[in-house]
Design an enzyme around this catalytic site. Structure first.
Site, PDB file in Angstrom:
ATOM      1  N   HIS A 166      23.077 -18.654  49.282  1.00  0.00           N
ATOM      2  CA  HIS A 166      21.651 -18.158  49.190  1.00  0.00           C
ATOM      3  C   HIS A 166      21.666 -16.843  49.082  1.00  0.00           C
ATOM      4  CE1 HIS A 166      19.476 -21.282  51.343  1.00  0.00           C
ATOM      5  NE2 HIS A 166      20.607 -21.621  52.191  1.00  0.00           N
ATOM      6  N   ASP A 173      16.928 -24.440  50.691  1.00  0.00           N
ATOM      7  CA  ASP A 173      16.661 -25.398  51.852  1.00  0.00           C
ATOM      8  C   ASP A 173      15.211 -25.943  51.957  1.00  0.00           C
ATOM      9  OD1 ASP A 173      19.207 -24.587  52.450  1.00  0.00           O
ATOM     10  OD2 ASP A 173      18.695 -23.171  54.101  1.00  0.00           O
ATOM     11  N   GLU A 231      24.495 -30.332  55.622  1.00  0.00           N
ATOM     12  CA  GLU A 231      22.967 -30.397  55.762  1.00  0.00           C
ATOM     13  C   GLU A 231      22.134 -31.078  54.814  1.00  0.00           C
ATOM     14  OE1 GLU A 231      23.737 -25.723  57.087  1.00  0.00           O
ATOM     15  OE2 GLU A 231      22.932 -26.075  55.292  1.00  0.00           O
ATOM     16  N   HIS A 234      19.949 -28.905  52.577  1.00  0.00           N
ATOM     17  CA  HIS A 234      20.698 -27.681  51.628  1.00  0.00           C
ATOM     18  C   HIS A 234      21.125 -28.258  50.094  1.00  0.00           C
ATOM     19  CE1 HIS A 234      22.956 -23.724  51.146  1.00  0.00           C
ATOM     20  NE2 HIS A 234      23.479 -24.760  50.173  1.00  0.00           N
TER      21      HIS A 234
END
Length: 252
Positions: A166, A173, A231, A234
């Site tokens: 990130h 996300d 996740e 993501h």
């Protein structure tokens, strides 16, 4: 005889006097009435009036064309993808930390990543779905704050030694929304659910959630993103960029 003649003359004289009309005297001339002279002026000048005219016809203004950035430049996503929705979780207290992590409300990504995201969004729109972003570029100080609360490399990258996707501006996300209703589609879990249900083994969630998560994964992979196994929300651009140490999105 002489007396008679004299008397006759007197009678004639008196008769002449009786027939004489009195002298007529002219009355005094009346003085002319004094009146104030009214000055003669020219008539007021007429102010020319202009004929009403129609406003000039102007050509419609073309929408501003944004400059073409370099692929490595960090840009506001919605400036180039206005159809994408945003609800940055860490800009409020509604996240797993229970506190606000940063003070900006627009997602930023590398322009090269935005172009790939645009291709994915276009395909999803044909199916009636839109994209909702929960997080994009994350400053290093925000990554450090998350690590302080959750020092688990399975879910939060170390702010110094971790991959920090990130912080590179090429990770996003996101989830899917229905374009007609704006409602989020069913997914295996909510955002930042650090449990086995959030991974990409969709056998432990209901059918609709599994199908939606697989659709999102397939489209993102098709257009140049790598999904993170733990996740479902993501995705990281397959093109890498260096960690951005100084850029901070505008506040507000």
């Amino acid at each position: 005889m002489k007396r008679i003649w004299i008397a006759l003359l007197l009678c004639l004289a008196m008769a002449g006097c009786a027939k004489t009309e009195p002298l007529q005297t002219e009355p005094p001339a009346a003085e002319p009435a004094v009146t104030e002279a009214i000055p003669v002026t020219d008539p007021p000048a007429q102010i020319p009036t202009e004929e009403p005219t129609q406003p000039p016809v102007t050509a419609p203004t073309e929408p501003a064309v944004l400059p073409e950035p370099e692929d490595g430049e960090l840009v506001q996503v919605t400036a180039y993808l206005p159809s994408v929705r945003e609800d940055l979780a860490y800009a409020s207290e509604h996240n797993f930390t229970g506190r606000k992590i940063y003070d900006f409300y627009n997602a930023y990504l590398r322009y090269g990543t935005v172009k790939k995201l645009a291709a994915a969004a276009a395909e999803l729109e044909q199916l009636g779905f839109g994209i909702l972003i929960w997080d994009g570029f994350r400053p290093v100080f925000a990554q450090a704050a998350l690590w302080e609360i959750c020092p688990d490399p399975a879910y939060v990258s170390h702010p110094v030694t971790g991959n920090r996707a990130h912080c590179r501006g090429n990770a996003v996300d996101l989830t899917l929304v229905d374009l007609e209703t704006g409602e989020m589609l069913p997914m295996p879990t909510g955002f930042d659910d650090f449990s086995p249900l959030a991974d990409r083994d969709y056998s432990d969630c209901d059918t609709a959630a599994a199908e939606n998560a697989r659709l999102l994964e397939d489209v993102m992979k098709k257009h140049g993103f790598t999904p993170y196994k733990a996740e479902w929300w993501h995705f990281t651009d397959t093109d890498s960029y260096p960690v951005e140490e100084s850029f901070e999105p505008p506040v507000g």
